[in-house]
Design a protein around this motif. Structure first.
Motif, mmCIF file in Angstrom:
data_model
loop_
_atom_site.group_PDB
_atom_site.id
_atom_site.type_symbol
_atom_site.label_atom_id
_atom_site.label_comp_id
_atom_site.label_asym_id
_atom_site.label_seq_id
_atom_site.Cartn_x
_atom_site.Cartn_y
_atom_site.Cartn_z
ATOM 1 N N ALA A 101 0.845 -1.195 0.000
ATOM 2 C CA ALA A 101 0.000 0.000 0.000
ATOM 3 C C ALA A 101 0.881 1.246 0.000
ATOM 4 C CB ALA A 101 -0.900 -0.002 1.225
ATOM 5 N N ARG A 102 0.392 2.283 -0.625
ATOM 6 C CA ARG A 102 1.130 3.535 -0.682
ATOM 7 C C ARG A 102 1.212 4.142 0.711
ATOM 8 N NH1 ARG A 102 -0.149 8.594 -4.626
ATOM 9 N NH2 ARG A 102 1.706 9.751 -4.066
ATOM 10 N N TYR A 103 2.388 4.605 1.087
ATOM 11 C CA TYR A 103 2.607 5.159 2.409
ATOM 12 C C TYR A 103 2.123 6.605 2.471
ATOM 13 C CZ TYR A 103 4.942 7.165 6.416
ATOM 14 O OH TYR A 103 5.197 7.822 7.585
ATOM 15 N N LYS A 104 1.501 6.958 3.584
ATOM 16 C CA LYS A 104 1.065 8.337 3.808
ATOM 17 C C LYS A 104 1.142 8.613 5.307
ATOM 18 C CE LYS A 104 -2.924 9.597 2.009
ATOM 19 N NZ LYS A 104 -4.291 10.087 1.749
ATOM 20 N N ASN A 105 1.860 9.646 5.680
ATOM 21 C CA ASN A 105 1.941 10.058 7.076
ATOM 22 C C ASN A 105 0.816 11.071 7.302
ATOM 23 O OD1 ASN A 105 2.566 11.295 9.539
ATOM 24 N ND2 ASN A 105 4.743 10.859 9.292
ATOM 25 N N GLU A 106 -0.337 10.576 7.635
ATOM 26 C CA GLU A 106 -1.536 11.417 7.751
ATOM 27 C C GLU A 106 -1.400 12.483 8.823
ATOM 28 O OE1 GLU A 106 -4.886 8.784 8.129
ATOM 29 O OE2 GLU A 106 -4.602 7.993 6.102
ATOM 30 N N LYS A 107 -0.796 12.128 9.940
ATOM 31 C CA LYS A 107 -0.635 13.088 11.037
ATOM 32 C C LYS A 107 0.227 14.278 10.601
ATOM 33 C CE LYS A 107 0.842 13.279 15.865
ATOM 34 N NZ LYS A 107 1.438 12.526 16.970
ATOM 35 N N LEU A 108 1.326 13.986 9.926
ATOM 36 C CA LEU A 108 2.212 15.053 9.456
ATOM 37 C C LEU A 108 1.545 15.895 8.376
ATOM 38 C CD1 LEU A 108 4.959 16.470 9.437
ATOM 39 C CD2 LEU A 108 5.729 14.739 7.814
ATOM 40 N N LEU A 109 0.893 15.241 7.426
ATOM 41 C CA LEU A 109 0.211 15.982 6.362
ATOM 42 C C LEU A 109 -0.869 16.893 6.929
ATOM 43 C CD1 LEU A 109 -0.117 13.202 3.638
ATOM 44 C CD2 LEU A 109 1.326 15.242 3.531
ATOM 45 N N LYS A 154 10.371 26.237 4.610
ATOM 46 C CA LYS A 154 10.944 25.776 5.877
ATOM 47 C C LYS A 154 10.154 26.298 7.077
ATOM 48 C CE LYS A 154 14.482 29.356 6.318
ATOM 49 N NZ LYS A 154 15.916 29.624 6.317
ATOM 50 N N GLU A 155 9.455 27.432 6.907
ATOM 51 C CA GLU A 155 8.638 27.953 8.003
ATOM 52 C C GLU A 155 7.461 27.017 8.305
ATOM 53 O OE1 GLU A 155 7.668 32.171 8.009
ATOM 54 O OE2 GLU A 155 9.241 32.469 6.485
ATOM 55 N N ILE A 156 6.895 26.432 7.274
ATOM 56 C CA ILE A 156 5.792 25.480 7.460
ATOM 57 C C ILE A 156 6.347 24.158 7.999
ATOM 58 C CG2 ILE A 156 4.011 24.127 6.275
ATOM 59 C CD1 ILE A 156 3.295 27.079 6.542
ATOM 60 N N LEU A 157 7.519 23.792 7.540
ATOM 61 C CA LEU A 157 8.117 22.513 7.933
ATOM 62 C C LEU A 157 8.772 22.554 9.312
ATOM 63 C CD1 LEU A 157 9.725 21.544 4.515
ATOM 64 C CD2 LEU A 157 7.747 20.464 5.607
ATOM 65 N N ASP A 158 8.878 23.737 9.896
ATOM 66 C CA ASP A 158 9.545 23.872 11.192
ATOM 67 C C ASP A 158 8.606 23.426 12.315
ATOM 68 O OD1 ASP A 158 11.436 24.458 13.098
ATOM 69 O OD2 ASP A 158 10.966 26.602 13.164
ATOM 70 N N ILE A 159 8.432 22.124 12.424
ATOM 71 C CA ILE A 159 7.580 21.544 13.461
ATOM 72 C C ILE A 159 8.345 20.428 14.160
ATOM 73 C CG2 ILE A 159 5.377 22.125 12.368
ATOM 74 C CD1 ILE A 159 5.213 19.367 11.237
ATOM 75 N N GLU A 160 7.933 20.127 15.361
ATOM 76 C CA GLU A 160 8.571 19.048 16.120
ATOM 77 C C GLU A 160 8.281 17.706 15.456
ATOM 78 O OE1 GLU A 160 10.572 19.080 18.904
ATOM 79 O OE2 GLU A 160 10.630 21.249 18.598
ATOM 80 N N LEU A 161 9.327 16.976 15.170
ATOM 81 C CA LEU A 161 9.196 15.663 14.565
ATOM 82 C C LEU A 161 10.112 14.687 15.278
ATOM 83 C CD1 LEU A 161 9.491 16.671 10.791
ATOM 84 C CD2 LEU A 161 7.414 16.039 11.979
ATOM 85 N N GLU A 162 9.681 13.466 15.365
ATOM 86 C CA GLU A 162 10.561 12.415 15.859
ATOM 87 C C GLU A 162 11.361 11.921 14.651
ATOM 88 O OE1 GLU A 162 10.444 8.161 18.220
ATOM 89 O OE2 GLU A 162 8.579 9.066 17.573
ATOM 90 N N ILE A 163 12.660 12.164 14.704
ATOM 91 C CA ILE A 163 13.515 11.838 13.572
ATOM 92 C C ILE A 163 13.979 10.393 13.687
ATOM 93 C CG2 ILE A 163 15.588 12.475 12.274
ATOM 94 C CD1 ILE A 163 13.437 14.685 12.395
ATOM 95 N N LYS A 164 13.323 9.545 12.916
ATOM 96 C CA LYS A 164 13.709 8.136 12.873
ATOM 97 C C LYS A 164 13.124 7.541 11.603
ATOM 98 C CE LYS A 164 9.869 5.962 15.260
ATOM 99 N NZ LYS A 164 9.484 4.935 16.170
ATOM 100 N N PRO A 165 13.765 6.506 11.091
ATOM 101 C CA PRO A 165 13.220 5.887 9.886
ATOM 102 C C PRO A 165 11.920 5.153 10.182
ATOM 103 C CG PRO A 165 15.075 4.620 10.710
ATOM 104 C CD PRO A 165 14.982 5.860 11.557
ATOM 105 N N ARG A 166 11.173 4.931 9.164
ATOM 106 C CA ARG A 166 9.908 4.207 9.318
ATOM 107 C C ARG A 166 10.162 2.797 9.841
ATOM 108 N NH1 ARG A 166 5.950 2.938 4.283
ATOM 109 N NH2 ARG A 166 4.265 1.965 5.427
#
Length: 159
Positions: free
Chosen positions: A2-10, A68-80
Motif C-alpha cells: 500500500a502507498r505510504y502516507k503520514n496522515e498526522k504530518l500531512l 521551511k517555516e511550514i516545515l519547522d515543526i517538532e518531529l521524531e527523527i527516525k526511519p519508518r
C-alpha cells in the motif's frame, strides 16, 4: 504494498498552510489564481491529503513564506523501519570492497570467492559469495572494476 502516507504530518502541514493563508488575508481562490492549481488541490493540501512537494513549495511562495517555516515543526527523527543487522552488514560490504580497491587488492585479478574469503577473514563475517558478487557487478557497472571472464568464471580487477 500500500502507498505510504503520514496522515498526522500531512494534517499538521495543511493546518499550518491554511493558518498562514488566512493570516495573509487570502482565499483559496486567490491561491488558485496565483499558483494555477485548482481549488480542490489547495483545499486537499490544507485538509492534510497527499500532495506533491512542488505544489507545497509553490503554495508557500504564493502566501509569501519560505517552505521551511511550514516545515519547522517538532518531529521524531527516525526511519519508518529499522535497518536489519543483515542489511547494515551488506551496506558495509560495499564500503569494505571499495577500501580493497583503494589499497590495490584488485591490482591482481580476484574471483568472487577470493573476495568473499578475504572479507570473512578480515571482518569475521560469514557472507555468501552471491552477496559479494552483486556488489562486484555493481562496481563493474560504475566503472570502478572491470570483469574478465575465464573458464565461465568472473574475475575482477581495478580499472
Amino acid at each position: 504494498m500500500a502507498r505510504y502516507k503520514n496522515e498526522k504530518l500531512l494534517k499538521a502541514l495543511g493546518e499550518r498552510i491554511k493558518a498562514r493563508r488566512i493570516q495573509a488575508e487570502l482565499e483559496i481562490e486567490d491561491l488558485a489564481a496565483m499558483t494555477g492549481f485548482t481549488y480542490n488541490t489547495i483545499s486537499n493540501i490544507e485538509n492534510g491529503l497527499e500532495t506533491y512537494i512542488s505544489y507545497f513549495i509553490q503554495i508557500c511562495f504564493a502566501i509569501g513564506i519560505h517552505p521551511k517555516e511550514i516545515l519547522d515543526i517538532e518531529l521524531e527523527i527516525k526511519p519508518r523501519y529499522a535497518l536489519t543487522p543483515d542489511r547494515q552488514e551488506k551496506s558495509r560490504l560495499t564500503k569494505r570492497i571499495k577500501t580493497y580497491i583503494q589499497k590495490d587488492y584488485f591490482k591482481e585479478e580476484r574471483s568472487t570467492r577470493e573476495v568473499t574469503e578475504k572479507l570473512n577473514a578480515d571482518y569475521k563475517l560469514n557472507f555468501l559469495s552471491k552477496n559479494v558478487s552483486v556488489i562486484l557487478n555493481r562496481l563493474t557497472k560504475e566503472n570502478t572494476l572491470k570483469v574478465i571472464k575465464k573458464e565461465g568464471k568472473n574475475f575482477y580487477t581495478k580499472k
